[in-house]
Design a protein around this motif. Structure first.
Motif, PDB file in Angstrom:
ATOM      1  N   TRP A  64       0.817  -1.214   0.000  1.00 38.10           N
ATOM      2  CA  TRP A  64       0.000   0.000   0.000  1.00 38.10           C
ATOM      3  C   TRP A  64       0.856   1.271   0.000  1.00 38.10           C
ATOM      4  N   LEU A  65       1.803   1.367   0.903  1.00 35.15           N
ATOM      5  CA  LEU A  65       2.576   2.607   1.025  1.00 35.15           C
ATOM      6  C   LEU A  65       3.494   2.840  -0.173  1.00 35.15           C
ATOM      7  N   THR A  66       4.135   1.807  -0.657  1.00 35.71           N
ATOM      8  CA  THR A  66       4.990   2.001  -1.843  1.00 35.71           C
ATOM      9  C   THR A  66       4.152   2.379  -3.061  1.00 35.71           C
ATOM     10  N   GLY A  67       2.911   1.870  -3.136  1.00 30.67           N
ATOM     11  CA  GLY A  67       2.030   2.237  -4.242  1.00 30.67           C
ATOM     12  C   GLY A  67       1.603   3.687  -4.185  1.00 30.67           C
ATOM     13  N   ILE A  68       1.268   4.158  -2.996  1.00 31.59           N
ATOM     14  CA  ILE A  68       0.861   5.563  -2.839  1.00 31.59           C
ATOM     15  C   ILE A  68       1.985   6.503  -3.259  1.00 31.59           C
ATOM     16  N   TRP A  69       3.170   6.250  -2.762  1.00 31.99           N
ATOM     17  CA  TRP A  69       4.296   7.133  -3.087  1.00 31.99           C
ATOM     18  C   TRP A  69       4.685   7.040  -4.560  1.00 31.99           C
ATOM     19  N   SER A  70       4.521   5.891  -5.166  1.00 29.21           N
ATOM     20  CA  SER A  70       4.796   5.773  -6.600  1.00 29.21           C
ATOM     21  C   SER A  70       3.858   6.654  -7.405  1.00 29.21           C
ATOM     22  N   ALA A  71       2.565   6.652  -7.058  1.00 28.85           N
ATOM     23  CA  ALA A  71       1.585   7.470  -7.776  1.00 28.85           C
ATOM     24  C   ALA A  71       1.877   8.960  -7.610  1.00 28.85           C
ATOM     25  N   VAL A  72       2.221   9.360  -6.397  1.00 27.91           N
ATOM     26  CA  VAL A  72       2.521  10.781  -6.135  1.00 27.91           C
ATOM     27  C   VAL A  72       3.724  11.238  -6.951  1.00 27.91           C
ATOM     28  N   LEU A  73       4.791  10.449  -6.925  1.00 31.76           N
ATOM     29  CA  LEU A  73       5.994  10.846  -7.656  1.00 31.76           C
ATOM     30  C   LEU A  73       5.779  10.818  -9.171  1.00 31.76           C
ATOM     31  N   ALA A  74       4.952   9.917  -9.649  1.00 33.10           N
ATOM     32  CA  ALA A  74       4.665   9.854 -11.084  1.00 33.10           C
ATOM     33  C   ALA A  74       3.937  11.101 -11.552  1.00 33.10           C
ATOM     34  N   GLY A  75       2.936  11.518 -10.790  1.00 35.84           N
ATOM     35  CA  GLY A  75       2.211  12.738 -11.161  1.00 35.84           C
ATOM     36  C   GLY A  75       3.107  13.959 -11.145  1.00 35.84           C
ATOM     37  N   PHE A  76       3.952  14.054 -10.138  1.00 37.54           N
ATOM     38  CA  PHE A  76       4.892  15.174 -10.044  1.00 37.54           C
ATOM     39  C   PHE A  76       5.852  15.187 -11.228  1.00 37.54           C
ATOM     40  N   THR A  77       6.348  14.025 -11.596  1.00 37.89           N
ATOM     41  CA  THR A  77       7.305  13.921 -12.694  1.00 37.89           C
ATOM     42  C   THR A  77       6.694  14.365 -14.010  1.00 37.89           C
ATOM     43  N   THR A  78       5.476  13.930 -14.283  1.00 37.45           N
ATOM     44  CA  THR A  78       4.808  14.328 -15.529  1.00 37.45           C
ATOM     45  C   THR A  78       4.628  15.845 -15.599  1.00 37.45           C
ATOM     46  N   LEU A  79       4.215  16.455 -14.497  1.00 41.71           N
ATOM     47  CA  LEU A  79       4.025  17.905 -14.482  1.00 41.71           C
ATOM     48  C   LEU A  79       5.341  18.646 -14.726  1.00 41.71           C
ATOM     49  N   VAL A  80       6.417  18.157 -14.129  1.00 44.06           N
ATOM     50  CA  VAL A  80       7.727  18.795 -14.322  1.00 44.06           C
ATOM     51  C   VAL A  80       8.160  18.694 -15.777  1.00 44.06           C
ATOM     52  N   PHE A  81       7.988  17.538 -16.388  1.00 44.16           N
ATOM     53  CA  PHE A  81       8.381  17.357 -17.785  1.00 44.16           C
ATOM     54  C   PHE A  81       7.597  18.286 -18.704  1.00 44.16           C
ATOM     55  N   LEU A  82       6.316  18.426 -18.444  1.00 43.33           N
ATOM     56  CA  LEU A  82       5.499  19.307 -19.283  1.00 43.33           C
ATOM     57  C   LEU A  82       5.908  20.768 -19.105  1.00 43.33           C
ATOM     58  N   ALA A  83       6.343  21.121 -17.901  1.00 44.83           N
ATOM     59  CA  ALA A  83       6.684  22.518 -17.614  1.00 44.83           C
ATOM     60  C   ALA A  83       8.032  22.923 -18.200  1.00 44.83           C
ATOM     61  N   ILE A  84       9.020  22.039 -18.148  1.00 48.04           N
ATOM     62  CA  ILE A  84      10.383  22.423 -18.560  1.00 48.04           C
ATOM     63  C   ILE A  84      10.915  21.545 -19.687  1.00 48.04           C
ATOM     64  N   GLY A  85      10.012  20.870 -20.380  1.00 52.67           N
ATOM     65  CA  GLY A  85      10.445  19.954 -21.428  1.00 52.67           C
ATOM     66  C   GLY A  85      11.199  20.616 -22.564  1.00 52.67           C
ATOM     67  N   HIS A  86      10.733  21.780 -23.015  1.00 52.84           N
ATOM     68  CA  HIS A  86      11.391  22.436 -24.158  1.00 52.84           C
ATOM     69  C   HIS A  86      12.826  22.840 -23.846  1.00 52.84           C
ATOM     70  N   PRO A  87      13.086  23.481 -22.706  1.00 52.14           N
ATOM     71  CA  PRO A  87      14.493  23.793 -22.397  1.00 52.14           C
ATOM     72  C   PRO A  87      15.369  22.545 -22.271  1.00 52.14           C
ATOM     73  N   LEU A  88      14.818  21.456 -21.754  1.00 56.59           N
ATOM     74  CA  LEU A  88      15.602  20.226 -21.645  1.00 56.59           C
ATOM     75  C   LEU A  88      15.949  19.673 -23.026  1.00 56.59           C
ATOM     76  N   ILE A  89      14.991  19.731 -23.933  1.00 55.51           N
ATOM     77  CA  ILE A  89      15.247  19.285 -25.308  1.00 55.51           C
ATOM     78  C   ILE A  89      16.343  20.142 -25.940  1.00 55.51           C
ATOM     79  N   ASP A  90      16.256  21.452 -25.729  1.00 54.97           N
ATOM     80  CA  ASP A  90      17.266  22.357 -26.284  1.00 54.97           C
ATOM     81  C   ASP A  90      18.652  22.043 -25.745  1.00 54.97           C
ATOM     82  N   PHE A  91      18.713  21.594 -24.485  1.00 59.58           N
ATOM     83  CA  PHE A  91      20.002  21.239 -23.893  1.00 59.58           C
ATOM     84  C   PHE A  91      20.566  19.962 -24.512  1.00 59.58           C
ATOM     85  N   LEU A  92      19.675  19.032 -24.831  1.00 63.71           N
ATOM     86  CA  LEU A  92      20.104  17.726 -25.312  1.00 63.71           C
ATOM     87  C   LEU A  92      20.559  17.727 -26.758  1.00 63.71           C
ATOM     88  N   THR A  93      20.058  18.635 -27.550  1.00 64.11           N
ATOM     89  CA  THR A  93      20.471  18.671 -28.955  1.00 64.11           C
ATOM     90  C   THR A  93      20.467  20.107 -29.472  1.00 64.11           C
TER      91      THR A  93
END
Length: 449
Positions: free
Chosen positions: A318-347
């Motif tokens: 139960w607890l590992t599942g809850i924290w996995s869901a929380v971190l997954a949602g946070f990660t998706t939001l971060v990628f959507l927010a700063i994805g373009h600058p990260l792409i620019d850095f990579l290529t």
């Protein structure tokens, strides 16, 4: 009223325990995609898209081979955790010696077969001449470090099984920090290009193995594996090979799914292939971020089963599942927010950047679509339910192939990324559906009181 008896090895699972296990390895695993990002950024600054595409194909070929042996890490974690739950120190050491011996034998065999493996991979992927040359240069150097890399799987598995995540973090950071520094030094500063990237990785793997063996073996009661009772007993080896065989098939199917993704992407041209290589770094970050919690689940579930203590098992899930869901949602939001600058850095290639922008949302979504699969993998590995995990991976892969057949012809590269997300969702849902039935037969009910 019925209650579970409290065995000698019983323990409480808390939020603090889960995060204490997960966060160190999450930080350690995050250095792995940072290494991938560094490799991509260095190759992307060589001024030739063929170099970046060659690295992408080489990495897929290497992961298809090397990653197939991740069972060494997974099975070692599960078996050591269960022995820890039983408070059996001798068996913990015996598990490590079996894993290390397997790693060395497999590593030497892979090095000897590397020319044939490269030839077969290039035949399947069918890259252009310049891309194939870059792939070959990187691949043949990188393969030299496979024995050390597989030994590191055994070392990390042992440490995770005993919840020594801080030491695991140290070793991961050591290996990947050295790798990142040497990649920049050899690849860009000294001008060795893609060969320099491969040499940097090989050196860092060997250093990591030496440090890991020192840390693990120092407290061992028996420095000679033959002094540990039952280390190479036939029944123990048979059980280990059965477990490893199931995980190997599961891992091979998983990496094969990414191999197919790269192969189909190569058919869209070098620009799209390079853009997908850039975006796969987003998925890698999400995956390694979530892997920390999956490893926490492996340790807690394995230890709970070894101690035959149901409350720890259920709360751990139960607890590992809850924290996995929380971190997954946070990660998706971060990628959507700063994805373009990260792409620019990579290529720095304008057309690759544009193609990556267009498919960024699908790459960002992989954290949410995949969190349940990562979490359930941790539960199943810790419980050594390898047979059920293997079967559901094959079922999910069948659904993935169907999605590719239906979506790619009409949606192109968008269909490719949608299919990947469908595959991740299927993996998690199918494993979750099977969990109640497997759990029902796991613990013997305590007598009523």
């Amino acid at each position: 009223m019925q209650r579970d008896a409290r065995p000698a090895g019983a323990f409480e699972v808390t939020h603090r325990m889960v995060l204490g296990l997960a966060l160190p390895m999450t930080l350690g695993f995050l250095t792995i995609p940072l290494l991938g990002i560094t490799d991509t950024a260095v190759a992307g600054r060589l001024g030739d898209p063929a170099m970046l595409a060659g690295l992408a194909i080489g990495a897929v070929l290497f992961d298809l081979i090397f990653g197939s042996f991740n069972f060494l890490r997974a099975s070692t974690t599960a078996l050591v955790a269960q022995a820890w739950g039983r408070e059996d120190r001798a068996e913990q050491e015996a598990v490590f010696w079996r894993a290390l011996a397997t790693a060395v034998v497999c590593g030497v065999a892979i090095v000897l077969l590397s020319p044939l493996l490269l030839a077969g991979g290039l035949w399947i992927m069918s890259p252009g001449t310049e891309t194939a040359a870059a792939t070959s240069e990187w691949f043949m150097i990188r393969m030299l470090s496979v024995p050390a890399g597989l030994a590191n799987f055994a070392i990390l598995g042992y440490l995770l099984g005993r919840a020594q995540t801080r030491i695991g973090l140290f070793l991961q950071v050591l290996i990947n920090s050295i790798n990142i520094v040497l990649t920049i030094l050899f690849g860009l500063t000294l001008g060795y290009g893609i060969a320099g990237i491969a040499v940097a990785t090989a050196i860092s793997e060997v250093i990591g193995t030496a440090a890991g063996l020192y840390v693990v073996l120092k407290p061992f009661r028996a420095r000679n594996p033959l002094d540990v009772p039952g280390t190479f007993a036939r029944e123990k080896l048979r059980a280990l090979f059965a477990l490893n065989g199931d995980i190997l098939i599961r891992t091979f199917v998983l990496i094969g799914a990414f191999f197919i993704l790269t192969r189909i992407g190569s058919g869209f041209g070098p620009v799209t292939l390079a853009a997908n290589a850039v975006l796969m770094n987003f998925f890698m970050v999400a995956g390694f971020w979530l892997d920390g919690l999956a490893n926490a689940a492996e340790t807690i579930i394995g230890r709970a089963i070894g101690a035959t203590y149901r409350p720890a098992f259920e709360r751990g899930v139960w607890l590992t599942g809850i924290w996995s869901a929380v971190l997954a949602g946070f990660t998706t939001l971060v990628f959507l927010a700063i994805g373009h600058p990260l792409i620019d850095f990579l290529t720095t290639v304008p057309e690759v950047r544009l193609a990556a922008y267009q498919h960024l949302p699908w790459a960002a979504l992989t954290a949410l679509s995949g969190f349940l699969a990562f979490h359930m993998d941790g539960v199943y590995i810790g419980a050594t339910w390898s047979h059920a995990m293997r079967n559901r991976m094959v079922m999910a892969f069948a659904g993935y192939c169907l999605a590719l057949a239906l979506l790619v012809p009409s949606l192109g590269n968008h269909g490719l990324w949608i299919s990947l997300n469908i595959f991740l969702v299927l993996r998690g849902v199918l494993l979750l559906m099977r969990l109640p039935g497997l759990k029902a037969g796991l613990f013997t009910p305590a007598p009523a009181t």
